[in-house]
Motif scaffolding. Sequence first.
Motif, PDB file in Angstrom:
ATOM      1  N   LEU A  10      39.503  46.518  33.821  1.00  0.00           N
ATOM      2  CA  LEU A  10      40.758  46.336  34.540  1.00  0.00           C
ATOM      3  C   LEU A  10      41.041  47.536  35.432  1.00  0.00           C
ATOM      4  O   LEU A  10      41.427  47.381  36.591  1.00  0.00           O
ATOM      5  N   LEU A  11      40.818  48.723  34.935  1.00  0.00           N
ATOM      6  CA  LEU A  11      41.072  49.939  35.697  1.00  0.00           C
ATOM      7  C   LEU A  11      40.135  50.056  36.898  1.00  0.00           C
ATOM      8  O   LEU A  11      40.565  50.408  38.000  1.00  0.00           O
ATOM      9  N   TYR A  17      42.785  42.127  39.718  1.00  0.00           N
ATOM     10  CA  TYR A  17      43.416  41.534  38.548  1.00  0.00           C
ATOM     11  C   TYR A  17      44.931  41.684  38.568  1.00  0.00           C
ATOM     12  O   TYR A  17      45.465  42.620  39.147  1.00  0.00           O
ATOM     13  N   LYS A  18      45.592  40.769  37.895  1.00  0.00           N
ATOM     14  CA  LYS A  18      47.014  40.887  37.596  1.00  0.00           C
ATOM     15  C   LYS A  18      47.124  40.902  36.079  1.00  0.00           C
ATOM     16  O   LYS A  18      46.476  40.123  35.389  1.00  0.00           O
ATOM     17  N   CYS A  19      47.950  41.798  35.562  1.00  0.00           N
ATOM     18  CA  CYS A  19      48.116  41.944  34.124  1.00  0.00           C
ATOM     19  C   CYS A  19      49.457  41.352  33.717  1.00  0.00           C
ATOM     20  O   CYS A  19      50.460  41.531  34.412  1.00  0.00           O
ATOM     21  N   PHE A  20      49.470  40.637  32.605  1.00  0.00           N
ATOM     22  CA  PHE A  20      50.674  40.019  32.067  1.00  0.00           C
ATOM     23  C   PHE A  20      50.961  40.626  30.700  1.00  0.00           C
ATOM     24  O   PHE A  20      50.086  40.684  29.847  1.00  0.00           O
ATOM     25  N   LYS A  31      43.185  37.611  40.277  1.00  0.00           N
ATOM     26  CA  LYS A  31      44.239  37.060  41.129  1.00  0.00           C
ATOM     27  C   LYS A  31      43.827  35.727  41.743  1.00  0.00           C
ATOM     28  O   LYS A  31      44.649  34.837  41.897  1.00  0.00           O
ATOM     29  N   GLU A  32      42.552  35.577  42.044  1.00  0.00           N
ATOM     30  CA  GLU A  32      42.064  34.338  42.655  1.00  0.00           C
ATOM     31  C   GLU A  32      42.100  33.150  41.692  1.00  0.00           C
ATOM     32  O   GLU A  32      42.054  32.004  42.109  1.00  0.00           O
ATOM     33  N   ASN A  41      41.464  29.485  30.361  1.00  0.00           N
ATOM     34  CA  ASN A  41      40.023  29.758  30.290  1.00  0.00           C
ATOM     35  C   ASN A  41      39.622  30.970  31.123  1.00  0.00           C
ATOM     36  O   ASN A  41      38.504  31.460  30.996  1.00  0.00           O
ATOM     37  N   HIS A  42      40.527  31.434  31.976  1.00  0.00           N
ATOM     38  CA  HIS A  42      40.222  32.568  32.843  1.00  0.00           C
ATOM     39  C   HIS A  42      40.911  33.851  32.392  1.00  0.00           C
ATOM     40  O   HIS A  42      40.664  34.912  32.949  1.00  0.00           O
TER      41      HIS A  42
END
Length: 68
Positions: A10-11, A17-20, A31-32, A41-42
Amino acid sequence: MGDNEKFLELLRNKDKYKCFVDNDDVYFIKKEDINKDDLENHCISFNNFGYELLNEIFQALGIDSELV
């Protein structure tokens, strides 16, 4: 892949990426892939979250930390 490796991925690719962060889950997704029908699944979920994930993050950043 352990939480430390997930965090480093992630870093390294934080633009992709988007983190939740939820009260009982922390996960990230490209993001895509956010608008895909099979979103779950992603998602890449951390195995541990809260203070355990924070400790992993500190260690990945080279901060000397431990759980007490």
